[in-house]
Design an enzyme around this catalytic site. Sequence first.
Site, PDB file in Angstrom:
ATOM      1  N   LYS A 264     -33.650 -21.364-123.555  1.00 51.66           N
ATOM      2  CA  LYS A 264     -33.244 -19.987-123.840  1.00 51.66           C
ATOM      3  C   LYS A 264     -34.377 -18.993-123.627  1.00 51.66           C
ATOM      4  CE  LYS A 264     -34.251 -20.403-128.798  1.00 51.66           C
ATOM      5  NZ  LYS A 264     -33.693 -20.323-130.168  1.00 51.66           N
ATOM      6  N   PHE A 265     -35.623 -19.496-123.622  1.00 49.86           N
ATOM      7  CA  PHE A 265     -36.767 -18.614-123.394  1.00 49.86           C
ATOM      8  C   PHE A 265     -36.586 -17.806-122.114  1.00 49.86           C
ATOM      9  CE2 PHE A 265     -40.919 -17.946-121.356  1.00 49.86           C
ATOM     10  CZ  PHE A 265     -41.565 -17.203-122.332  1.00 49.86           C
TER      11      PHE A 265
ATOM     12  N   LEU B 124     -53.246 -22.027-119.142  1.00 49.82           N
ATOM     13  CA  LEU B 124     -52.445 -22.320-120.328  1.00 49.82           C
ATOM     14  C   LEU B 124     -52.672 -23.774-120.709  1.00 49.82           C
ATOM     15  CD1 LEU B 124     -50.283 -21.831-122.441  1.00 49.82           C
ATOM     16  CD2 LEU B 124     -48.560 -22.216-120.678  1.00 49.82           C
TER      17      LEU B 124
ATOM     18  N   ALA C  35     -47.061 -23.401-126.897  1.00 53.47           N
ATOM     19  CA  ALA C  35     -47.077 -22.806-125.559  1.00 53.47           C
ATOM     20  C   ALA C  35     -46.170 -21.582-125.427  1.00 53.47           C
ATOM     21  CB  ALA C  35     -46.720 -23.865-124.510  1.00 53.47           C
TER      22      ALA C  35
ATOM     23  N   VAL D 119     -56.101 -19.977-107.554  1.00 57.55           N
ATOM     24  CA  VAL D 119     -57.313 -20.719-107.932  1.00 57.55           C
ATOM     25  C   VAL D 119     -57.081 -21.434-109.243  1.00 57.55           C
ATOM     26  CG1 VAL D 119     -59.718 -20.485-108.609  1.00 57.55           C
ATOM     27  CG2 VAL D 119     -58.824 -19.126-106.741  1.00 57.55           C
TER      28      VAL D 119
END
Length: 706
Positions: free
Chosen positions: A181-182, A317, A329, A706
């Site tokens: 759902k994000f 991340l 996250a 990168v």
Amino acid sequence: MSGIAGTSQDTSVAASASSSSTRPAAASSSIAPPSPSLTTAPVKEQEQDDDDDQENDDEEEEEEGTAAITGADGLTAKQRKKKKSKAAAKLRKKLGLGGSPTDASEGKLLASGSSREGKISDEVVSQVQRAVQAEHGSVAANAVTKANLAKVMAMMNLERDAMLKSQDSKQKAQKAIADHKFWKTQPVMKPTDAPVVKSDQEGSIEASVPPEQVRQEPYPLPADFEWVMIDVDNEGELKEVYDLLSANYVEDDDATFRFDYSPEFLHWVLKHPGYQKTWHIGVRVASTKKLVAFISGIPHELRVREKSYQSTEINFLCVHKKLRSKRLAPVLIKEVTRQCHLTGVFHAIYTVGSVLPTPVSCSRYYHRTINAKKLAEIGFSAIPHNMSMEAHVKRFELPAKTNLPGLREMERRDVAQVGKLMRRYMRRFDMAPRFSDHEVEHILLSGRGEACQGGRGRKGQVTWTYVVENSEGRITDMFAFYSLPSSILDSDKHQSLNAAYLFYYATDVVFQGDCDCDSDSSGVCDAETGRASTSQPSSERAVALAAGKAAWQCNSLTNLTSCELADEARVAAWDSEPAHIKTALKTRLNLLINTLLIIARDHDFDVVNCVTVMDNALFLQQQKFGPGDGFLRFYLFNWRTKPVAGGMGARPGEAELDPVQAYARSMAKRAAHTDDDDVKRLAEQLIRNAAINPAEVGSGNGIVMV
């Protein structure tokens, strides 16, 4: 310069979501140089196409019921359907796609590699013989027969099936991410969106807003954790980030390699000109202050076709392996987004290997073996069957030294010339960063490291940048690569894979006949430095900000000075350059990249990696780069646009994974059921372009992550 971010396989939903992840060079048995594609494999229709089919079926049922009703054009619904069907067949025939189910089934049979020799026509054999003769001579061409051509096609089909099966299994593991759902709440392109047809449909999905309309409080963390801003100028804090990434960052699927970012590398990437300290975000355990998660953003001006805007590249991340069940996250992503919004930036770019809603471009990893023996020993590449190690090593030998007149390392005095050359060269692509001279100096020179007394090389060196200067003192070419080693996790003999990654390059051969390419494009440039005169406004955006305009109102204003902006004038697009320019470009790039490989070998690199962006497809085969099993997908946050060609299609199975190919199929379907001339023209153009081998034209993606 673009960033990488990502986590290991089991990192929760958004760990891949907003991460720009170039995965470590994975072990791959397909390291051998690629073969030219002899046929186009049948293409799988994606879920969106299935939905279209269902809609078309519904339309057909309606037409059966209303076949006798005559419309304003004097035709019944059934007659209109027949007319459209004929038009679609005519379009397919015109584009060489086959005009009947029989044609399609014949194509599938041929592409499957299981066809009898009789299914391969003499005309096909002749075409292949002519192509082989042009590349390899008459002896090799005479060896092409129906029998061995059928075997080659079967081998290509095996490669295609193996690659697609591998990607399919990865996608099943990532399906929960794409369906989460994000993504339904984020301003990203969705598979269900209507395709972009006209240029005025490209742009922001959501409008920028003033800071007071942005959430003011940080997003809540699970109990026992707290937010922290990481100061990259603090050696202790930078070391904490290094330690976190070293132990928990991206690994390949077999957990044999993991990126090993040095503090110097992190400093080079994270301190890009204009960086915001609030975009370097960490999570600590409240009681122990241990750093357990990190995410960062880098400011860049991004151009997508004719429109440019300020954006953030989401990088690094990473969540500690033991805490991935805490779902940190997604919160990290939302928090870095909030911080960007507070500083007036509402767009972002990120990359991951998996399919999320919705890729704007896709490219494939390629690897050029330098230290063949070591790569075989660590399982990075395999020695071909019936070949000795000695013969395998000899395949990848390079000349003893470089032989390129005017070659030297780039110096600070070259920034103005290199900046101009890069801006002109990068303007050719559909999607590319826009670098000011200040940024060019940073990305190409700030990572040079410090000279070692009495020895070669430099301490802490991250980047290697070279230029070619002609007898008149003009820089005609430049190329760069950077160092990003990977830790080897399962070898007793070797601890590190010393990998070089191809960075940016540019050459003036694409501007042959352009009278402006050797002179200043604007009278406001300083004659000595090539930069804008101090008496002139520095840039549109700087002037607007100095006049009191808020940052969120300046997203579409450029950071380039008027002089730098003029460097981009009158540059032909990558896919409209004439054949003789492409031939000259291919020849020059092969010389430049061969020189780069020799330099990389002389600095003890084991492998040179790249993806199929920029014009890389023009030299991959000749320079003995082999396809890896990794793919890099590019995503734009809060920006709607047509897909961008990422150099895919030269190898079997790549077309099935290419967003441009999927878009072309979708538009072809739409064109068959519409009277909109714009749609028909776009569909015809897309299908024609999709049929071109990227080894002949390159790609439209000018971004190096990168």
